[in-house]
Design an enzyme around this catalytic site. Sequence first.
Site, mmCIF file in Angstrom:
data_model
loop_
_atom_site.group_PDB
_atom_site.id
_atom_site.type_symbol
_atom_site.label_atom_id
_atom_site.label_comp_id
_atom_site.label_asym_id
_atom_site.label_seq_id
_atom_site.Cartn_x
_atom_site.Cartn_y
_atom_site.Cartn_z
ATOM 1 C CE1 TYR A 41 -8.104 -2.251 18.465
ATOM 2 C CE2 TYR A 41 -10.252 -1.203 18.270
ATOM 3 C CZ TYR A 41 -8.870 -1.124 18.288
ATOM 4 O OH TYR A 41 -8.269 0.091 18.111
ATOM 5 C CE LYS A 96 16.061 -16.253 3.908
ATOM 6 N NZ LYS A 96 17.383 -16.302 3.353
#
Length: 751
Positions: A41, A96
């Site tokens: 970060y 999926k």
Amino acid sequence: MSKQQITDEDALAFHLEPTPGKFEITATVPMTTQRDLSLAYSPGVAVPCTAIAENPELAYDYTNKGNLVAVISNGTAVLGLGNLGALGSKPVMEGKAVLFKRFADVNSIDIELDTEDPDKFCEAVRLMGPTFGGINLEDIKAPECFIIEQRLKEEMDIPVFHDDQHGTAVICAAGLINALHLSGKKIEDVKIVLNGAGAAGIACIELLKSMGARHSNCIVCDTKGVIYQGRTEGMNQWKSGHAITTELRTLEEAMKGADVFLGVSVKGAVTQDMVMSMADNPVIFAMANPDPEITPEEAHEVRADAIVATGRSDYPNQVNNVLGFPYLFRGALDIHARAINDEMKIACAHALANLAREDVPDEVALAYGKNLTFGRDYIIPTPFDPRLIHRIPPAVAKAGMKTGVARRPIIDMDAYELSLMSRMDPTASILRGINARARSAQARMIFAEGDDPRVLRAAVMYQRNGLGKALVVGRSNDVKAKLEEAGMGDAFRELDVVNAANTQHLDTYKNYLYERLQRKGYDSADVHRLATRDRHVFSALMLAHGHGDGLVTGATRKSAHVLELVNHVFDADAAHGAVGVTALLHKGRIVLMADTLVHEWPDENDLATIAERGADVARHLGLEPRVAFVSFSTFGYPVSERAEKMHIAPRVLKARGVDFEYEGEMTVDVALNAKSAEQYPFSRLSGPANILVVPARHSASISVKLMQELAGATVIGPILSGIDKSIQICSTNSTANDILNMAVLASCKVG
């Protein structure tokens, strides 16, 4: 073979445990130190941000965009359930997403958009474009799905693919290529009848036309009959594009003389009379789900020359979308494609068709319990063929490069194929193969501890999964009460509950046990108590007399104690060559550890036997055995009395003339790490070991539990090997699923 049964409770439990949903996000970089956090970060992240802002293509290098697909739906056409809304579709979209990961190592996130307005839907998806490498649209009703896909393809510079349309079309095309090859027909000559003019049907006929089928030879039907020039009722622009000049008005009329029938409609739409009226060697793709337009049995009853495919896994030639979309996206992502075009879809279809014509690998035949060879009952590869991952994406990538949609073409295609081979988790196909073999075996499985709710749940799952008959040892009232407490009261009547009070064979069992134990300090009263009161002994007696095919026990008692009890009935001890082999599954690798159950402090001869038993288990799992005798020393250094037997054991194997690779002694890193092994070019191992033979049971136990607790490895076993009958002993901390896995291994006689 009994049919697999999935209850509502099973489905809900699967989605609830161990945590709600079907996947989680994990970090691929270290996140432990302050430096790690600063790089991940602020301030470190500013560097790639600036680089990407200057050159957007670098997003594929510095972020996960290049391997990230969004599965997006509004839930207006969920499976066969209709309009369930966005939230109702979420379990399907999660499913999926995990299929993408399982079959092609594509990271995927599900997104459900709460709108039925195509404009709002398109705007939302378009704005998310920078995040993803591709968009998989799912379960959107027609005709909105056509509008949405077309607009997004025009507006976005990443692949947009509606799987309900094109996924089915690609697999259908692959099967048809081979069906026409077998029947000696050409696509440009055949008469094709399509029943069902929704998303999948329209996509199928469009793809076949782009492959050479003639417009005038293709008759499309919907619920109102043939779509002909001039028809006005129930029409839209997508149907109109496939209208032809014809006097035919009904499906029955259209079927006369047809070479090919494609069905994406409803159960029973096709009759035997219609099939009889078709041309010689008719091709029938009855793809309605869950039940086909006509079953293969019904079609073959009147036409032995028919080639039949369905959408079902319990019939040959399954048209399964999982053969297409994962590999289409894999190939498209790997060239940083701007789109998935017709040429890429056709390349996928041809690659699938070609794969079905090749010899089928042994592990696939093993998994399906039969030899699969190219022919009328095998025109489409099976979804678990391990070659799919490295055969289909290269074909898709090449087509994308040839047609100019690749941002970053692949230069070394051979290296790309090799990278794909190493990408997939081999343990998944191994476990799938074992389950398929178990389903084929239909073993009567004895579950010894019918007083434990986990065991009962495993027994119910064993039977409802179509694996065979579950025989539960316990008191009927107790079993019934515990099942009711677990919310599975309806399962009681499905199980066979067996005990000493209701068996007809108790005297036979006691006589057999007395024969074995009378010279070991047991009198007839002791034998009576053992046979009637101890479930482990009673279960072993059932197995010894052929009143079951396999035994699972150990969930309620320590494994050493259970083994002691089993030894009253069987010779399952070190002196008779019994060995415990534990399978460790971690990060796509499977390593067997032995001995984890029987030998306390084996000598070199015992170690050689342990290696042989380990090799037997490995072969049962579809692995080519590579044994390493592991210690704290490598090839004699440092010298230690403790390592001496590990040094000698390979010589014992050599004298026995075994037919598998072995080497030792060596440290674990030399056994498992190819880089470390390079320092010892004389080693007889051709690659990293998959069987570790350890110096003693305590070191095996420590190693397994460390891997389980610190690394999160999946542990299967110990698998009891080297005895006549199939017995598997669980650990006391086993879940119902662990117990079921052990039952599957027992069913396959692994060991």
